[in-house]
Design a protein around this motif. Sequence first.
Motif, PDB file in Angstrom:
ATOM      1  N   PRO A  78      50.659  44.668 111.938  1.00 12.53           N
ATOM      2  CA  PRO A  78      51.956  44.785 111.268  1.00 12.53           C
ATOM      3  C   PRO A  78      53.033  45.475 112.092  1.00 12.53           C
ATOM      4  CG  PRO A  78      50.283  46.106 110.166  1.00 12.53           C
ATOM      5  CD  PRO A  78      49.576  45.284 111.176  1.00 12.53           C
ATOM      6  N   PHE A  79      52.641  46.414 112.960  1.00 10.61           N
ATOM      7  CA  PHE A  79      53.670  47.118 113.700  1.00 10.61           C
ATOM      8  C   PHE A  79      54.428  46.203 114.646  1.00 10.61           C
ATOM      9  CE2 PHE A  79      55.620  51.059 114.670  1.00 10.61           C
ATOM     10  CZ  PHE A  79      55.942  51.049 116.005  1.00 10.61           C
ATOM     11  N   THR A 327      41.329  46.927 101.446  1.00 10.36           N
ATOM     12  CA  THR A 327      42.773  46.787 101.381  1.00 10.36           C
ATOM     13  C   THR A 327      43.214  45.376 101.738  1.00 10.36           C
ATOM     14  OG1 THR A 327      43.146  47.444 103.664  1.00 10.36           O
ATOM     15  CG2 THR A 327      43.059  49.187 102.017  1.00 10.36           C
ATOM     16  N   LEU A 331      41.761  45.600  96.643  1.00 10.85           N
ATOM     17  CA  LEU A 331      42.543  46.827  96.625  1.00 10.85           C
ATOM     18  C   LEU A 331      43.998  46.548  96.975  1.00 10.85           C
ATOM     19  CD1 LEU A 331      41.800  49.685  95.947  1.00 10.85           C
ATOM     20  CD2 LEU A 331      41.534  50.176  98.365  1.00 10.85           C
ATOM     21  N   GLY A 335      47.013  47.336  94.678  1.00  8.70           N
ATOM     22  CA  GLY A 335      48.068  48.177  95.238  1.00  8.70           C
ATOM     23  C   GLY A 335      49.443  47.557  95.058  1.00  8.70           C
ATOM     24  N   GLY A 338      50.490  47.955  91.637  1.00 11.00           N
ATOM     25  CA  GLY A 338      50.922  49.339  91.448  1.00 11.00           C
ATOM     26  C   GLY A 338      52.355  49.537  91.922  1.00 11.00           C
ATOM     27  N   LEU A 339      52.655  48.934  93.071  1.00  5.47           N
ATOM     28  CA  LEU A 339      54.021  49.071  93.593  1.00  5.47           C
ATOM     29  C   LEU A 339      55.028  48.444  92.644  1.00  5.47           C
ATOM     30  CD1 LEU A 339      55.835  49.900  95.953  1.00  5.47           C
ATOM     31  CD2 LEU A 339      55.409  47.687  96.969  1.00  5.47           C
ATOM     32  N   PHE A 342      55.515  50.641  89.695  1.00  8.87           N
ATOM     33  CA  PHE A 342      56.352  51.777  90.097  1.00  8.87           C
ATOM     34  C   PHE A 342      57.822  51.397  90.114  1.00  8.87           C
ATOM     35  CE2 PHE A 342      57.589  55.537  92.231  1.00  8.87           C
ATOM     36  CZ  PHE A 342      58.431  55.180  93.269  1.00  8.87           C
ATOM     37  N   LEU A 345      59.249  50.947  86.674  1.00 15.62           N
ATOM     38  CA  LEU A 345      59.546  52.222  86.004  1.00 15.62           C
ATOM     39  C   LEU A 345      60.787  52.872  86.596  1.00 15.62           C
ATOM     40  CD1 LEU A 345      55.915  53.584  85.669  1.00 15.62           C
ATOM     41  CD2 LEU A 345      57.432  52.933  83.813  1.00 15.62           C
TER      42      LEU A 345
ATOM     43  N   ALA B  13      53.359  57.940  84.958  1.00 19.53           N
ATOM     44  CA  ALA B  13      52.952  56.553  85.213  1.00 19.53           C
ATOM     45  C   ALA B  13      53.487  56.071  86.554  1.00 19.53           C
ATOM     46  CB  ALA B  13      53.435  55.658  84.078  1.00 19.53           C
ATOM     47  N   ALA B  14      54.734  56.431  86.818  1.00 23.13           N
ATOM     48  CA  ALA B  14      55.322  56.006  88.098  1.00 23.13           C
ATOM     49  C   ALA B  14      54.564  56.610  89.254  1.00 23.13           C
ATOM     50  CB  ALA B  14      56.792  56.402  88.155  1.00 23.13           C
ATOM     51  N   ALA B  17      51.321  54.805  89.646  1.00 24.78           N
ATOM     52  CA  ALA B  17      51.533  53.474  90.235  1.00 24.78           C
ATOM     53  C   ALA B  17      51.794  53.589  91.726  1.00 24.78           C
ATOM     54  CB  ALA B  17      52.692  52.775  89.528  1.00 24.78           C
ATOM     55  N   LEU B  18      52.599  54.559  92.106  1.00 25.58           N
ATOM     56  CA  LEU B  18      52.892  54.726  93.531  1.00 25.58           C
ATOM     57  C   LEU B  18      51.643  55.097  94.310  1.00 25.58           C
ATOM     58  CD1 LEU B  18      55.245  54.551  95.492  1.00 25.58           C
ATOM     59  CD2 LEU B  18      55.572  57.016  95.211  1.00 25.58           C
ATOM     60  N   THR B  20      48.588  54.314  93.517  1.00 25.98           N
ATOM     61  CA  THR B  20      47.780  53.093  93.653  1.00 25.98           C
ATOM     62  C   THR B  20      48.318  52.233  94.782  1.00 25.98           C
ATOM     63  OG1 THR B  20      47.618  53.149  91.251  1.00 25.98           O
ATOM     64  CG2 THR B  20      46.777  51.202  92.361  1.00 25.98           C
ATOM     65  N   ALA B  21      49.647  52.114  94.811  1.00 26.38           N
ATOM     66  CA  ALA B  21      50.246  51.297  95.867  1.00 26.38           C
ATOM     67  C   ALA B  21      49.891  51.858  97.227  1.00 26.38           C
ATOM     68  CB  ALA B  21      51.760  51.248  95.679  1.00 26.38           C
ATOM     69  N   VAL B  23      47.295  53.682  98.070  1.00 27.68           N
ATOM     70  CA  VAL B  23      45.880  53.455  98.387  1.00 27.68           C
ATOM     71  C   VAL B  23      45.666  52.015  98.816  1.00 27.68           C
ATOM     72  CG1 VAL B  23      43.581  53.297  97.401  1.00 27.68           C
ATOM     73  CG2 VAL B  23      44.994  55.288  96.924  1.00 27.68           C
ATOM     74  N   GLY B  24      46.268  51.101  98.066  1.00 28.97           N
ATOM     75  CA  GLY B  24      46.103  49.699  98.404  1.00 28.97           C
ATOM     76  C   GLY B  24      46.692  49.365  99.758  1.00 28.97           C
ATOM     77  N   TYR B  25      47.694  50.101 100.114  1.00 30.07           N
ATOM     78  CA  TYR B  25      48.398  49.814 101.363  1.00 30.07           C
ATOM     79  C   TYR B  25      47.854  50.627 102.527  1.00 30.07           C
ATOM     80  CZ  TYR B  25      52.502  47.616 103.408  1.00 30.07           C
ATOM     81  OH  TYR B  25      53.348  46.805 104.123  1.00 30.07           O
ATOM     82  N   SER B  26      46.878  51.461 102.233  1.00 30.37           N
ATOM     83  CA  SER B  26      46.457  52.426 103.253  1.00 30.37           C
ATOM     84  C   SER B  26      45.942  51.735 104.509  1.00 30.37           C
ATOM     85  CB  SER B  26      45.367  53.334 102.687  1.00 30.37           C
ATOM     86  OG  SER B  26      44.288  52.529 102.240  1.00 30.37           O
ATOM     87  N   GLY B  27      45.259  50.640 104.303  1.00 26.77           N
ATOM     88  CA  GLY B  27      44.735  49.936 105.469  1.00 26.77           C
ATOM     89  C   GLY B  27      45.855  49.467 106.370  1.00 26.77           C
ATOM     90  N   VAL B  28      46.892  48.954 105.731  1.00 28.23           N
ATOM     91  CA  VAL B  28      48.029  48.449 106.511  1.00 28.23           C
ATOM     92  C   VAL B  28      48.707  49.604 107.243  1.00 28.23           C
ATOM     93  CG1 VAL B  28      50.163  47.178 106.397  1.00 28.23           C
ATOM     94  CG2 VAL B  28      48.323  46.632 104.826  1.00 28.23           C
ATOM     95  N   LYS B  31      46.770  50.432 110.217  1.00 31.26           N
ATOM     96  CA  LYS B  31      47.004  49.484 111.322  1.00 31.26           C
ATOM     97  C   LYS B  31      48.351  49.741 111.962  1.00 31.26           C
ATOM     98  CE  LYS B  31      44.608  45.541 109.383  1.00 31.26           C
ATOM     99  NZ  LYS B  31      44.807  44.157 108.960  1.00 31.26           N
ATOM    100  N   MET B  32      49.335  50.076 111.113  1.00 21.65           N
ATOM    101  CA  MET B  32      50.670  50.291 111.686  1.00 21.65           C
ATOM    102  C   MET B  32      50.688  51.533 112.555  1.00 21.65           C
ATOM    103  SD  MET B  32      53.402  49.151 108.809  1.00 21.65           S
ATOM    104  CE  MET B  32      54.741  49.283 109.933  1.00 21.65           C
TER     105      MET B  32
END
Lengths: 377, 871
Positions: A78-79, A327, A331, A335, A338-339, A342, A345, B13-14, B17-18, B20-21, B23-28, B31-32
């Motif tokens: 991605p970078f 991920t 996940l 994720g 979730g975004l 967010f 909200l 909740a926000a 949600a953030l 979760t986002a 965690v889900g994005y952690s892999g990316v 990599k970055m």
Amino acid sequence: MDPTIIEMVNVSREVAWLPWAVQYFFLIGLSIGALLIALPGTLFGLPRWQRVSAIALLVALITGLAAPVALLADLHQPFRFYHFYLYPQTSSWMAWGAFFLPAYMLLLVMHAWLVYRPALSEQAETGPRLLSGLFRRLGGEARPRLQQASGLAALLAALAVLTYTGMELAVVAARPLWHTPLLPWQLFATALVGAAGMALLLQRLLVGAGDADTVRHLQRLLIGSAIGVAAIGLLWLFLGFSGTSPSYQQAITQLTRNPGWQLNAAWTALALVAPVAAAWLLPRHGWLSGLLALHFAWMFRWSVFMDVQSLPKAAAGYQPYVLPFGTDGLLGIVGTAGLVVFLVLILSSLLPWQRPALPALSHHDPATLPGHRSEEV
Amino acid sequence: MDRSRRNLLKTGAAGAALATAAVGYSGVLGKMSKGQWAGERPPSALHGKSLAPEFQVDAITGAITPNPDQRTAFTMCMGCTTFCGVRLRIDRQSGDVLRVAGNPYSPLSADPALPWETPVEEALHSLSRHGKRGLEGRSTACGRGAAVLEQMRSPHRVTQPLKRVGPRNGGEWQPISFEQLIEELVEGGDLFGEGHVDGLRAIRDLDTPIDPERPELGPRANQLAVIDAANDGGRAFAQRFSRLAFGSQNYAGHGSYCGGAYRSGSAAMFGHLRQMPHAKPDFRHAEFVLFIGTAPGNAGNPFKRQGRQIADARSDAGRNFEYVVIDPVLTHAGNKPSAHAGRWVPIKPGTDGAMAMALIRWILENEREDQTYLAQPNPDAAEAAGEASWSNATHLVVQTPGDHRDGRMLRAADLGLGSDEQYVVLPDDGDEPVAHDRLTGPARRYFRGQVTTADGETLTVTTSLTLLREAAEQHTLAEYAAICGIPEQTLIDLADTFTRHGKRAAANTHGGMMAGNGFYNAWAVVMLNTLIGNLNCKGGTVVAGGRYPEVAPGPRYNLVDFPGKVAPRGRHVSRNSQPLTDRPLEAPWFPVAPNLTVELFSSALDGYPYGLKALFLRNANPLYGIPGMAKHLEEKLRDPGRIPLLVSIDPFMNETSAYADYVVPDTFMYEAWGWAAPWAGVPTRVTTARWPAVESPNARTAEGSPVCMESLFIGLAKAMDLPGFGDDAIPDADGRLHPLHRPEDYYVRAGANVAWADDPVPEVNDTELALSGVDHIRPVLEDCLKPEEWRRVGYVYARGGRYEDEARAFEGTKTRHRFGGPMHLYREEVGTASNGLMEERFPGTPPGTRPASPTVARSPNITRNRSGRRN
């Protein structure tokens, strides 16, 4: 793909497009669809569209901000995204998309800002103290011409993004199921279905069940675009079986023999019929048809991306895709959801999304329009 | 709900949600954070991980500059049984092999190969594209040859002798010293706490018979058996121990669960059932090749040469070449880009005999066979007629049921016309029988009638060709088509095409014959070659050109004879001899087969005709290689009472080694010594050398040799004072005895025989020693050999072996190295044999559809279904 062949040795290829691509196509489709639903109000100023445009523009913002996040994740490195800009490959649709997408985002945000300008300055007075300074600076007088110009520009950018996302799939000649000019149109039509669905869902969640007119309006949009999806789908099947393209015909005929794909086809058909039925039979329960419409839009894209990638290009069997938990798989999907939650909200709380400025009606007080709840939800 | 509560909920909740986002994005994000290279970063952004070349060629002068960090070695790959000559690149610092390519001198790896006396520098130069030669001089390793290199540093290698702890196949091992290994193997004892186990010293009894009532079985020493996989150049050494020093009759290879059916079928054609000669097509000049299995690029031996020559043939627009692959499986040998030259014909497995008999029937009915060839009764007549080989098509066979001579070839002595070594034919233009070697012209091909013997008896006789034709006519073409699944018209087209090219057509097969009826299937297939008389012909089939004999009586060192050498005697335990008839048979016998590993196992475990006391496996895995074997024999193999001592010599653990009592490491590939030669398909003489270009990771013996097959057998022999090992083991040409303490003592001296075969080769100079990497073993050469010898042997090693120049392959349209014996349309040895359990004799000519022996229901030990299906 012939079940009578026993394959002894072959190479199994990993999928190149990950579930992230599905997320991106889903979100950007929703964003563009929602923008198109919003434009009759925010660009042309049609009064009957005001509340529909309000919720639709919010949907467009939310999904439009989440989409590029998913897109970046689909790059295996991605970078390196900045290479798109340092070394543009003008013969590639995806490379053009690297310019179209930020343009769309920028124009969408600009258009939204111009739409919310008057309401923002109001919010500066009535809203939270912390942000009043910011709101005051962003807010101001309505600028109908600028708003219309930005709306038009956003529309053009949206069409560009729509084109490039459809074309980057449709140009892949090695996958006959993608290689059809109908695919970008179908992605567009299903995006409209999804956008109407998300608008219905958010309408219920944020506004409540009260505004029957808006709900009915959105239901009609949903049914209308679903009919479009069905028409394009039937045309696709007809062209496929009629043999206008031999590889296309071969691909489709072989799929009809496969029980997994027969199930897929049935599910797709059902997934399209369900929201239409819910919209027709239970028009007041917008959230139900909304959810079903979202499901349809998402599973259609999952089918187009991941299931078609499970068809090997040069082998006899299938290479089923197993969703990983990490991920790059489940996940990631969670994720992204979730975004989106967010953003729902935050944006619904902070933005005066219920009071969009319509160009021709800028002198009317939006607060006096029927069905509007002045307090925040 | 009041506003502040609602806001709190919303904020919560926000936040969730953030999170979760995130965690889900952690892999990316991970990599970055790695920046531009999220994956593995290669050493070079332009050419990735590629190695520095081992030498550079100056673009103008063409001079070679070697890379000081690497050295070369010309040696032998052991990825498959082709044993191609290869060229290694070795990193000087780590001592590891970096990459494997082909040896340009070896006809197995280059086409055409360089003349053998080309200087090494020029050979390296020819590999480059200097002078716009592009890829002309390239020499390659195949995919497997390149990949098997990884095994050299595999973490799964066995590097120390292992002794089992607990029961067999318990998976627990204890590393022991080499000395302890020798001690226990030789002396035996209560090695595993399960009771006394006889050691080799006790087993080696050359006088006491195994069974006093059946002395023909041989002495007790036969109760040691050795099984190896293939002759990778070490077989002669192993046999020096097991046969010539220890004195056991029982040594078997993998053939019976590999291409043995083909080799035996071909052996019946060539008339040597033990040596099993066979021929391969001359791909370079053939116009039509019929592959039965053995699809080029997928299989075959020599694998790479066959693949390359077919690829060249089918892409050469100026060449008249066509091929068909008959195979149950579609491989890439039948592909669209080559559709103009090659095609695939599917067939039901195991029915190739029916296909071949159909072709034979059509060819004979339509008189498309080479009648001149088949009519020649002896080699002189054949040569006068311009043929390159001859057959026994015209020789008469006794077909008188009830007579004791039934099934035998008619002899001249039977008719009072000559000796027992002469056969009988009828002249083309007369009726009087004559001895086969007295006729100077063609003989009659078809005959069924009567002759009168010297004693006045009347015998019905036929020619061999008549018997073949009658066998082919047992079924119609339609019936053959139904059996094999190939449409009748396709069969006719194949037969038509096959016979349209004179002698420049060939049928090729090998492992594709692995079915229960493979023997006759194979014989029928090679019969196609005989019908057009293509043996020893350009574009036809060619036998191996031969080797430069290494393990030979000379001319420098005698490696086949030594003082005290034993001649093994007695029946093989695998029942490949005439049946014992004094008692009811418990299993079939195989009088026309070589040593059969499959039968060796069942014999040994059931004790019929006798059991084994010790079994050594060398690089063999029969439990895996023989279908259904594990299920059938697992219980019995686990019982130490049946085969009390089981030793596996192998660089890796395998399914069979798991049951062993001892696992002894072996040197592997480029760490090992050996001399090998191609089986067939190369019409010039070839001997390929294998020498240790890298160090072995194995434990060392006291002499400093790595623990391996050779050092094991040397250690065992010395501990038992066996002849042929230790001091005074190898006689030279003057009769002086040289020691055999290390593997190199044997192999390097064999190299001297190679270097002196026919004409002595030149001496190698120091430049070539360096360029070819042979200076790595220079101390060994100087140590083992005499001063006048080591540089000549070095010359051989510097080229990875000794290869006859390819220009010498043919004399006109015939090969220089020919097979001189007759092709057998009828083979007496087969036609008079029986497996002992059935009344009938085997058919002496391919029948195609009848199995070699019916499924025997009587014997409880024989539970394998002979058609190859699992029970």
